[in-house]
Design a protein around this motif. Structure first.
Motif, PDB file in Angstrom:
ATOM      1  N   GLY A   1       4.387  23.801 -75.316  1.00  0.00           N
ATOM      2  CA  GLY A   1       4.356  24.837 -74.289  1.00  0.00           C
ATOM      3  C   GLY A   1       2.925  25.178 -73.959  1.00  0.00           C
ATOM      4  N   SER A   2       2.720  25.927 -72.884  1.00  0.00           N
ATOM      5  CA  SER A   2       1.352  26.255 -72.509  1.00  0.00           C
ATOM      6  C   SER A   2       0.854  27.392 -73.394  1.00  0.00           C
ATOM      7  CB  SER A   2       1.296  26.649 -71.040  1.00  0.00           C
ATOM      8  OG  SER A   2       2.013  27.831 -70.868  1.00  0.00           O
ATOM      9  N   SER A   3      -0.429  27.712 -73.273  1.00  0.00           N
ATOM     10  CA  SER A   3      -0.954  28.786 -74.113  1.00  0.00           C
ATOM     11  C   SER A   3      -0.299  30.089 -73.664  1.00  0.00           C
ATOM     12  CB  SER A   3      -2.466  28.854 -74.008  1.00  0.00           C
ATOM     13  OG  SER A   3      -2.854  29.406 -72.789  1.00  0.00           O
TER      14      SER A   3
ATOM     15  N   PRO B   1      -6.099  18.976 -81.357  1.00  0.00           N
ATOM     16  CA  PRO B   1      -7.074  18.944 -80.265  1.00  0.00           C
ATOM     17  C   PRO B   1      -8.518  18.794 -80.748  1.00  0.00           C
ATOM     18  CG  PRO B   1      -6.236  21.160 -80.526  1.00  0.00           C
ATOM     19  CD  PRO B   1      -5.446  20.289 -81.427  1.00  0.00           C
TER      20      PRO B   1
ATOM     21  N   HIS C   1       0.198  21.629 -77.551  1.00  0.00           N
ATOM     22  CA  HIS C   1       0.372  21.642 -76.102  1.00  0.00           C
ATOM     23  C   HIS C   1       0.296  20.222 -75.552  1.00  0.00           C
ATOM     24  CE1 HIS C   1      -4.109  21.838 -76.291  1.00  0.00           C
ATOM     25  NE2 HIS C   1      -3.977  20.952 -75.338  1.00  0.00           N
TER      26      HIS C   1
ATOM     27  N   MET D   1       2.230  30.805 -62.126  1.00  0.00           N
ATOM     28  CA  MET D   1       1.892  30.947 -63.534  1.00  0.00           C
ATOM     29  C   MET D   1       3.034  31.594 -64.290  1.00  0.00           C
ATOM     30  SD  MET D   1      -1.979  32.256 -63.328  1.00  0.00           S
ATOM     31  CE  MET D   1      -2.371  31.892 -65.018  1.00  0.00           C
TER      32      MET D   1
ATOM     33  N   GLN E   1     -16.220  22.138 -71.598  1.00  0.00           N
ATOM     34  CA  GLN E   1     -14.939  22.014 -72.280  1.00  0.00           C
ATOM     35  C   GLN E   1     -14.401  23.366 -72.738  1.00  0.00           C
ATOM     36  OE1 GLN E   1     -14.988  19.349 -75.612  1.00  0.00           O
ATOM     37  NE2 GLN E   1     -12.851  19.681 -76.074  1.00  0.00           N
TER      38      GLN E   1
ATOM     39  N   SER F   1      -4.743  30.208 -58.060  1.00  0.00           N
ATOM     40  CA  SER F   1      -3.937  31.363 -58.481  1.00  0.00           C
ATOM     41  C   SER F   1      -4.690  32.293 -59.438  1.00  0.00           C
ATOM     42  CB  SER F   1      -2.561  30.970 -59.028  1.00  0.00           C
ATOM     43  OG  SER F   1      -2.572  29.754 -59.716  1.00  0.00           O
TER      44      SER F   1
ATOM     45  N   TRP G   1      -7.714  40.412 -63.048  1.00  0.00           N
ATOM     46  CA  TRP G   1      -8.590  39.890 -64.100  1.00  0.00           C
ATOM     47  C   TRP G   1     -10.032  40.346 -63.910  1.00  0.00           C
ATOM     48  CZ3 TRP G   1      -7.133  33.998 -63.660  1.00  0.00           C
ATOM     49  CH2 TRP G   1      -5.779  33.848 -63.971  1.00  0.00           C
TER      50      TRP G   1
ATOM     51  N   SER H   1      -6.816  34.149 -71.309  1.00  0.00           N
ATOM     52  CA  SER H   1      -6.570  32.918 -72.074  1.00  0.00           C
ATOM     53  C   SER H   1      -7.554  31.843 -71.610  1.00  0.00           C
ATOM     54  CB  SER H   1      -5.146  32.447 -71.866  1.00  0.00           C
ATOM     55  OG  SER H   1      -5.028  31.853 -70.591  1.00  0.00           O
TER      56      SER H   1
ATOM     57  N   GLY I   1      -6.950  28.933 -70.387  1.00  0.00           N
ATOM     58  CA  GLY I   1      -6.533  28.354 -69.111  1.00  0.00           C
ATOM     59  C   GLY I   1      -6.988  29.224 -67.954  1.00  0.00           C
ATOM     60  N   GLU I   2      -6.847  30.534 -68.128  1.00  0.00           N
ATOM     61  CA  GLU I   2      -7.255  31.464 -67.080  1.00  0.00           C
ATOM     62  C   GLU I   2      -8.770  31.421 -66.900  1.00  0.00           C
ATOM     63  OE1 GLU I   2      -3.517  34.496 -67.898  1.00  0.00           O
ATOM     64  OE2 GLU I   2      -5.451  34.920 -68.797  1.00  0.00           O
TER      65      GLU I   2
ATOM     66  N   ARG J   1      -9.989  28.414 -64.949  1.00  0.00           N
ATOM     67  CA  ARG J   1      -9.838  28.569 -63.502  1.00  0.00           C
ATOM     68  C   ARG J   1     -11.038  29.300 -62.921  1.00  0.00           C
ATOM     69  NH1 ARG J   1      -3.941  28.626 -62.278  1.00  0.00           N
ATOM     70  NH2 ARG J   1      -3.068  28.086 -64.281  1.00  0.00           N
TER      71      ARG J   1
ATOM     72  N   MET K   1      -8.005  21.199 -73.447  1.00  0.00           N
ATOM     73  CA  MET K   1      -7.262  22.195 -74.238  1.00  0.00           C
ATOM     74  C   MET K   1      -6.168  22.868 -73.427  1.00  0.00           C
ATOM     75  SD  MET K   1      -9.658  23.322 -72.541  1.00  0.00           S
ATOM     76  CE  MET K   1     -10.202  24.658 -71.581  1.00  0.00           C
ATOM     77  N   LEU K   2      -5.865  22.348 -72.251  1.00  0.00           N
ATOM     78  CA  LEU K   2      -4.847  22.985 -71.411  1.00  0.00           C
ATOM     79  C   LEU K   2      -3.534  22.210 -71.450  1.00  0.00           C
ATOM     80  CD1 LEU K   2      -7.037  23.791 -68.303  1.00  0.00           C
ATOM     81  CD2 LEU K   2      -6.543  25.225 -70.257  1.00  0.00           C
ATOM     82  N   ASP K   3      -2.447  22.898 -71.123  1.00  0.00           N
ATOM     83  CA  ASP K   3      -1.167  22.197 -71.052  1.00  0.00           C
ATOM     84  C   ASP K   3      -1.118  21.355 -69.778  1.00  0.00           C
ATOM     85  OD1 ASP K   3       0.905  23.822 -69.007  1.00  0.00           O
ATOM     86  OD2 ASP K   3      -0.853  24.910 -69.690  1.00  0.00           O
TER      87      ASP K   3
END
Lengths: 310, 204
Positions: free
Chosen positions: A43-45, A176, A205, A264, B80, B111, B116, B125, B127-128, B131, B153-155
């Motif tokens: 799953g995603s973080s 990772p 992930h 999201m 990274q 998005s 934020w 996070s 991922g955020e 972006r 490190m992202l899905d």
């Protein structure tokens, strides 16, 4: 071996002054792990993967409120039983090398893990044996963590988890940032542990890593399991996958179509009323937003979607 | 054209060479993948190319001239670990608006949530944060981008989202890119040409 039934975790926290907010990062989660099986949790973080491991071990912070049940070998896991089990019957392979004590020799750390897991009399022998098993040279015993390479550190963490008699191994993001060879090696170790009739939960992930060793893959979204599918379902165009999120995740891999799903994951602070995936789902109807769907078994899969068909 | 010519680098005179006589050029609109195992110097090369490190031998040139020593550098890097690349004591908004005002269309494409912007990096996070890091380097003055393991490190879904935006912008503006990764399928998907570090290092 392990069965998690509609587990929810709420966190209470003070936003400003005495105003309290409630976060719900895990919602109605179900998971089952049998002996001899690797179950990958993908799953995603922020989808609640690590919280699941922490809930099983009973190491959530004190502002967490838990609903639902966790069963281990046919018995309900109470906080007392969790305290007795963790590190002995249930072991965690942590995410990062920073979990090793930087000021303690590696051999002594593994030895201590062996002693704590109840191997008092034979712990030195057990530590030697485990070093041999994971091809750690004898002199490594006297090294400090900073002297280890990434792969050796990884093997040390695995050694500490399995030197005792742990039957259930929870591996939290073990791959990772490692060389492909070390990733492969770590995954092989997990597979071996399962082949010795232990249960392994691989939290990751990285779907590609999961595909290599897992028997089943549980896909998490916004703190719940949307689908549990055998590893064989993750192939071709994903025809064997039943939940729209799982299909989207499969399509978004670079070796597949590389098409992302827009939007999201909902924030744990305001979760949607009905199905958690409905706001992003192409199939969503009025029924989806009315009520949270339950897990249904269809063919080999278990899926949390009212539109899924076998 | 961004060009590295017989670049050599080591961190100090008594440490081994990391780069020795390595050459690579990137034309506008080209996306070059750099593939190789970790620890072989890919990131160091990226830093040299972006002007964070000065090469000891050889040179880095942008359209025949050295990189500008002051002002905005047209070669930008995406790291990274976004949590280490953004000032932890600045709010997200301040970090994002440091160089320019990204257009609302870009914020929407990535998005980004306007909530934020008053928060601090540790409250988002990875991922955020990544972006935000992508939005930050897409200043109109950027002409070359170096993406160093940008989505490792992202899905998978977030990875595809970020790349889709980046590839769109790169195509529109004819950006040149160097994509550093050990994920072969990803490189094959996003790059126009792939350079294998191990083979390249042997031949030079």
């Amino acid at each position: 071996m392990l069965e998690v039934r509609s587990l929810s975790i709420h966190f209470h926290r003070y936003a400003r002054g005495l105003r309290r907010t409630v976060l719900t990062p895990v919602v109605d989660l179900d998971l089952k792990v049998s002996a001899g099986e690797v179950v990958a949790v993908v799953g995603s973080s922020g989808s609640g993967k690590s919280l699941l491991a922490h809930a099983v071990l009973g190491i959530l912070p004190s502002n967490a409120h838990i609903e639902g049940e966790i069963w281990y070998k046919g018995q309900l896991l109470t906080p007392e039983r969790q305290a007795a089990m963790r590190g002995r019957r249930i072991a965690l392979i942590p995410q990062s090398v920073s979990f090793l004590d930087p000021l303690m020799r590696v051999g002594a750390q593994v030895l201590r893990a062996a002693q704590l897991s109840g191997k008092n009399r034979h712990s030195a022998a057990a530590q030697r044996a485990i070093f041999q098993r994971y091809q750690l040279p004898l002199e490594v015993e006297r090294w400090y963590p900073f002297q280890l390479s990434g792969g050796m550190a990884r093997r040390t963490l695995v050694s500490m988890a399995v030197v005792g008699e742990a039957e259930l191994i929870l591996a939290d993001e073990p791959t990772p940032g490692l060389h492909p060879e070390v990733v492969q090696e770590t995954l092989n170790h997990l597979r071996q542990l399962a082949d010795e009739q232990r249960g392994v939960v691989l939290i990751t992930h990285d779907i590609q890593a999961a595909l290599q060793v897992a028997d089943q893959i549980a896909v998490f979204y916004a703190g719940t399991t949307v689908e549990i599918a055998p590893v064989t379902a993750f192939s071709g165009k994903g025809e064997g996958l039943l939940h729209p999120y799982t299909q989207a995740l499969w399509r978004s891999l670079p070796q597949n179509e590389f098409i992302p799903l827009p939007g999201m994951q909902p924030s744990p602070q305001d979760l949607p009323q009905g199905c958690l995936f409905a706001p992003r789902c192409p199939l969503a109807t009025a029924e989806c937003t009315a009520e949270r769907p339950t897990m249904r078994a269809i063919a080999q899969n278990q899926v949390r979607c009212i539109h899924a068909q076998g | 054209m961004l060009k590295a010519e017989r670049v050599s680098f080591r961190y100090s005179p008594n440490r081994p060479w990391i780069l020795q006589g390595f050459s690579l050029s990137i034309t506008p609109g080209e996306r070059v993948g750099l593939y190789g195992p970790s620890g072989c110097g890919k990131t160091t090369f990226g830093r040299v190319l972006a002007g964070y490190l000065q090469p000891i031998g050889g040179k880095v040139e942008l359209d025949g001239k050295p990189l500008p020593p002051k002002g905005y550098c047209p070669v930008q890097m995406i790291f990274q670990h976004p949590e280490l690349a953004i000032n932890p004591r600045w709010t997200i908004g301040k970090a994002l608006y440091e160089a320019y005002q990204p257009p609302p269309s870009l914020l929407e494409a990535l998005s980004l949530d306007l909530h934020w912007f008053e928060r601090f990096p540790h409250e988002l996070s990875n991922g955020e944060l990544q972006r935000i890091a992508v939005a930050r380097v897409l200043d109109p003055r950027t002409r070359y981008l170096i993406a160093d393991e940008m989505t490792t490190m992202l899905d998978a879904n977030t990875q595809a989202q970020l790349w889709q935006v980046l590839l769109d912008v790169a195509a529109q503006r004819q950006l040149g890119m160097l994509v550093i990764s050990h994920d072969r399928p990803l490189l094959e998907r996003v790059c126009t040409r792939i350079v294998d570090w191990a083979m390249e290092a042997q031949t030079t």
